[in-house]
Design an enzyme around this catalytic site. Structure first.
Site, PDB file in Angstrom:
ATOM      1  N   HIS A   1      33.785  33.494  47.211  1.00  0.00           N
ATOM      2  CA  HIS A   1      35.207  33.693  47.134  1.00  0.00           C
ATOM      3  C   HIS A   1      35.839  34.839  47.605  1.00  0.00           C
ATOM      4  O   HIS A   1      35.699  35.725  46.584  1.00  0.00           O
ATOM      5  CB  HIS A   1      35.725  33.074  45.816  1.00  0.00           C
ATOM      6  CG  HIS A   1      35.670  31.496  46.020  1.00  0.00           C
ATOM      7  ND1 HIS A   1      36.692  30.792  46.379  1.00  0.00           N
ATOM      8  CD2 HIS A   1      34.753  30.795  45.206  1.00  0.00           C
ATOM      9  CE1 HIS A   1      36.316  29.263  45.905  1.00  0.00           C
ATOM     10  NE2 HIS A   1      35.059  29.532  45.516  1.00  0.00           N
TER      11      HIS A   1
ATOM     12  N   GLU B   1      38.658  36.074  47.656  1.00  0.00           N
ATOM     13  CA  GLU B   1      39.841  36.390  46.998  1.00  0.00           C
ATOM     14  C   GLU B   1      39.977  36.725  45.575  1.00  0.00           C
ATOM     15  O   GLU B   1      40.770  37.237  45.125  1.00  0.00           O
ATOM     16  CB  GLU B   1      40.952  35.057  46.984  1.00  0.00           C
ATOM     17  CG  GLU B   1      40.431  33.711  46.516  1.00  0.00           C
ATOM     18  CD  GLU B   1      39.404  33.219  47.117  1.00  0.00           C
ATOM     19  OE1 GLU B   1      38.859  33.637  48.268  1.00  0.00           O
ATOM     20  OE2 GLU B   1      38.948  31.980  46.867  1.00  0.00           O
TER      21      GLU B   1
ATOM     22  N   ASP C   1      63.840  36.783  37.531  1.00  0.00           N
ATOM     23  CA  ASP C   1      64.110  36.065  38.965  1.00  0.00           C
ATOM     24  C   ASP C   1      65.828  36.137  39.037  1.00  0.00           C
ATOM     25  O   ASP C   1      66.183  36.451  40.173  1.00  0.00           O
ATOM     26  CB  ASP C   1      63.593  34.329  38.741  1.00  0.00           C
ATOM     27  CG  ASP C   1      62.158  34.512  38.739  1.00  0.00           C
ATOM     28  OD1 ASP C   1      61.627  35.344  39.076  1.00  0.00           O
ATOM     29  OD2 ASP C   1      61.717  33.450  38.456  1.00  0.00           O
TER      30      ASP C   1
ATOM     31  N   CYS D   1      34.399  28.209  50.718  1.00  0.00           N
ATOM     32  CA  CYS D   1      33.652  27.220  49.885  1.00  0.00           C
ATOM     33  C   CYS D   1      33.846  25.610  50.482  1.00  0.00           C
ATOM     34  O   CYS D   1      33.470  25.419  51.599  1.00  0.00           O
ATOM     35  CB  CYS D   1      34.201  27.353  48.545  1.00  0.00           C
ATOM     36  SG  CYS D   1      33.315  26.479  47.311  1.00  0.00           S
ATOM     37  N   TYR D   2      34.519  24.697  49.720  1.00  0.00           N
ATOM     38  CA  TYR D   2      34.965  23.536  50.350  1.00  0.00           C
ATOM     39  C   TYR D   2      35.348  23.686  51.820  1.00  0.00           C
ATOM     40  O   TYR D   2      35.094  22.518  52.404  1.00  0.00           O
ATOM     41  CB  TYR D   2      35.735  22.581  49.430  1.00  0.00           C
ATOM     42  CG  TYR D   2      35.888  21.386  50.038  1.00  0.00           C
ATOM     43  CD1 TYR D   2      34.860  20.383  49.547  1.00  0.00           C
ATOM     44  CD2 TYR D   2      37.105  21.033  50.893  1.00  0.00           C
ATOM     45  CE1 TYR D   2      35.183  19.106  50.027  1.00  0.00           C
ATOM     46  CE2 TYR D   2      37.040  19.489  51.392  1.00  0.00           C
ATOM     47  CZ  TYR D   2      36.155  18.762  51.124  1.00  0.00           C
ATOM     48  OH  TYR D   2      36.188  17.461  51.394  1.00  0.00           O
TER      49      TYR D   2
ATOM     50  N   LYS E   1      55.725  35.724  42.230  1.00  0.00           N
ATOM     51  CA  LYS E   1      56.314  36.243  41.168  1.00  0.00           C
ATOM     52  C   LYS E   1      56.124  38.057  41.216  1.00  0.00           C
ATOM     53  O   LYS E   1      57.083  38.942  40.904  1.00  0.00           O
ATOM     54  CB  LYS E   1      55.768  36.150  40.049  1.00  0.00           C
ATOM     55  CG  LYS E   1      56.564  36.680  38.561  1.00  0.00           C
ATOM     56  CD  LYS E   1      57.578  35.665  38.485  1.00  0.00           C
ATOM     57  CE  LYS E   1      58.506  36.053  36.990  1.00  0.00           C
ATOM     58  NZ  LYS E   1      59.474  34.982  36.759  1.00  0.00           N
TER      59      LYS E   1
ATOM     60  N   GLY F   1      37.924  23.750  47.131  1.00  0.00           N
ATOM     61  CA  GLY F   1      38.449  22.421  46.475  1.00  0.00           C
ATOM     62  C   GLY F   1      37.386  21.960  45.346  1.00  0.00           C
ATOM     63  O   GLY F   1      36.199  22.179  45.734  1.00  0.00           O
TER      64      GLY F   1
END
Ligand code: XMP
Length: 524
Positions: A180, A182, A238, A85-86, A380, A58
């Site tokens: 990170h 990710e 969608d 992280c945060y 998505k 964050g």
């Protein structure tokens, strides 16, 4: 089949730009997860019944007053926690460690050295140094760092600029990473998430498109029973996937309403009918409303006024048609998970979002339709994979986004049928050639824009004054910023020649080299 949601992870969001990416990585590892704002009532966290928690990064500093916190009760649940992280800093500070600001931010690639064996990082490495420590290539992005370990924690990883880059309390299965995992620049990121999810939290890997499709079909069948559902089908990804899914689930109990506003791409309306009505046997009502839309747009030049006119008329026509189906019990919508997260935001959590350009949520109360949103849990990329699973053709599922107001915002100023017809032909040449040259999937969005100005050209002996079109192709990850695509000159030359030779009304083709910002992707 066990329930897809049995093994799940809860991500507490502290506002990082990477939070949704964490969720996608978790799901790619086959584990269902949701994102809650960090300050959600603790009861909701408990009720979610996660097998483990991830605390996101964050933008805040734990050193400031009123900084976002980790709910202390989370540590009493006895479940694994991974703070990133945060998330790690907040955890470290609240558990008695110390965080400091080093005066400069670290952003970018870093090489982390693993310290001490931990269940999280054991044998995960990109390299080994002379002393036999594992080395990881990672992505860092932080200002503060942990300066003292909280009690019960050991050092798991370090870098020169962040001597405490990873912490672990193995007894309590609480881990923190300053970098990170990710982000794809962290080469072993996937391995780290898999280790945390499968081995530390004990989650299986049931979350995949085949299982999602099967479970959603079963759920829709149970929910709808012998009721009737109506769906606004636009031909976009969608609504197409919702149609395919509901058709599989309830067959004839689904009626799709497809409003052709005359502002669609070349043959798009026919293709929607071929795919859904002819190939799949879905009940689709096509409403040819080109005249009504053109009529409403007459004399309108302001882009927002055009958008509003198109949006309102769409709702009006959809409503008119929906009213004819007074046996309908449900309205289906293509809401996807990022819409849900966006509308939940920090600390509220219950707002219900309806996509603005397909705003059929405004159906009159007397119709009393209940909402079904089969894609509500999906990102998505998951929607696309489920679409493929259900047999939709890849060119439809992986198509570039197309704005709700369609060609209405790609014809500058007043919209006229002759402009739309000309634009459709030019756009089709550009897109067909992009596909033929394997460039379509290398750009995020490509289209042609019609400029209602006349420019001079020569044909044979004469001069002619005809319209100008601009080719637009961009590369982007999130559509918030974009770069113009560096398409090969030979290719642009070929497209330009084809357009000017084949479409009499066009005398000049230009290529848009504006980035976003300060430009936008669309011209209006
Ligand atoms: P801009 O032009 O704002 O576009 O850079 C960003 C993305 O949004 C799409 N877009 C729209 N989509 N209704 C939509 O459904 C609209 O009015 C609209 N305007 C822009 C655009 O195509 C791009 O993908």
């Amino acid at each position: 089949m066990s329930d897809l949601h049995d093994d799940k992870i809860l991500i507490l969001d502290y506002g990082s730009q990477y939070t949704q990416l964490i969720a996608r990585r978790v799901r790619e590892a086959g584990v269902y997860c949701e994102i809650y704002p960090w300050d959600v009532e603790f009861e909701r966290i408990r009720e979610f019944a996660a097998k483990g928690f991830i605390l996101s990064g964050g933008p805040e500093s734990t050193l400031d007053a009123d900084q976002p916190e980790v709910p202390m009760a989370l540590f009493d649940l006895g479940l694994p926690i991974l703070g990133i992280c945060y998330g790690m800093q907040a955890m470290a500070q609240q558990l008695g460690g110390r965080v400091e600001n080093v005066g400069k931010s670290e952003f970018g690639y870093a090489r982390v050295r693993a310290r001490g064996h931990t269940a999280l990082l054991r044998d995960i490495q990109d390299d080994v140094n002379e002393e036999g420590h594992g080395l990881l290539d990672v992505w860092m992005s932080h200002g503060d760092r942990v300066a003292e370990l909280p009690e019960g924690f050991k050092l798991m990883a370090s870098t020169d600029s962040a001597p405490i880059a990873g912490i672990a309390d193995e007894n309590r299965k609480i881990y923190g990473l300053q970098f990170h995992p990710e982000v794809t620049h962290t080469k072993q990121g996937v391995a780290i998430y898999q280790r945390f999810l499968h081995e530390i939290c004990g989650c299986g890997s049931e979350w995949n498109s085949a299982n999602i499709a099967e479970a959603s079909i079963a759920e829709m069948r149970a929910r709808v029973g012998d009721g009737h559902v109506i769906l606004g089908l636009s031909g976009g990804v969608d609504s197409s996937v919702v149609a395919a899914l509901l058709h599989e689930a309830i067959g004839d109990q689904l009626t799709c309403i497809f409003v052709d506003n005359g502002l669609l791409r070349h043959r798009e309306g026919d293709q929607v009918m071929e795919q859904f009505a002819e190939h799949m046997g879905v009940k689709v009502i096509r409403i040819d409303a080109e005249d009504r839309f053109l009529d409403k747009l007459k004399g309108l030049t302001d882009p927002e006024a055009k958008r509003k006119a198109i949006g309102n008329l769409f709702i009006e026509i959809f409503e008119e048609e929906a009213r004819k189906h007074n046996d309908a019990d449900f309205l289906a919508q293509g809401t996807i998970y990022p819409d849900v997260i966006e509308s939940a935001g920090a600390s509220t959590g219950k707002a219900h979002l309806i996509k603005s350009h397909h705003n059929v949520g405004g159906l009159p109360d007397d119709m009393r339709l209940k909402l079904v949103e089969p894609l509500r849990e999906l990102f998505k990329d998951e929607v696309r994979r489920v679409g493929i699973e259900l047999g939709l053709p890849p060119h439809m599922v992986y198509r570039h986004p197309f704005p709700g107001p369609g060609l209405g915002v790609r014809i500058l100023g007043e919209v006229k049928k002759e402009y739309a017809d000309t634009l459709r032909l030019a756009d089709d040449i550009f897109i067909t050639e992009l596909r033929a040259h394997d460039l379509y999937d290398r750009v995020s969005q490509a289209f042609v824009v019609f400029l209602p100005v006349k420019s001079v050209g020569v044909t044979g002996d004469g001069r002619r004054y005809n319209y100008v079109v601009s080719l637009r192709a961009v590369e982007t990850i999130d559509f918030m910023t974009a770069r113009w695509a560096d398409l090969p000159y030979d290719f642009l030359d070929h497209v330009s020649r084809r357009i000017m030779n084949e479409i009499e009304d066009i005398a000049r083709v230009v290529y848009d080299i504006s980035g976003k910002p300060p430009g936008t992707i669309e011209w209006e």
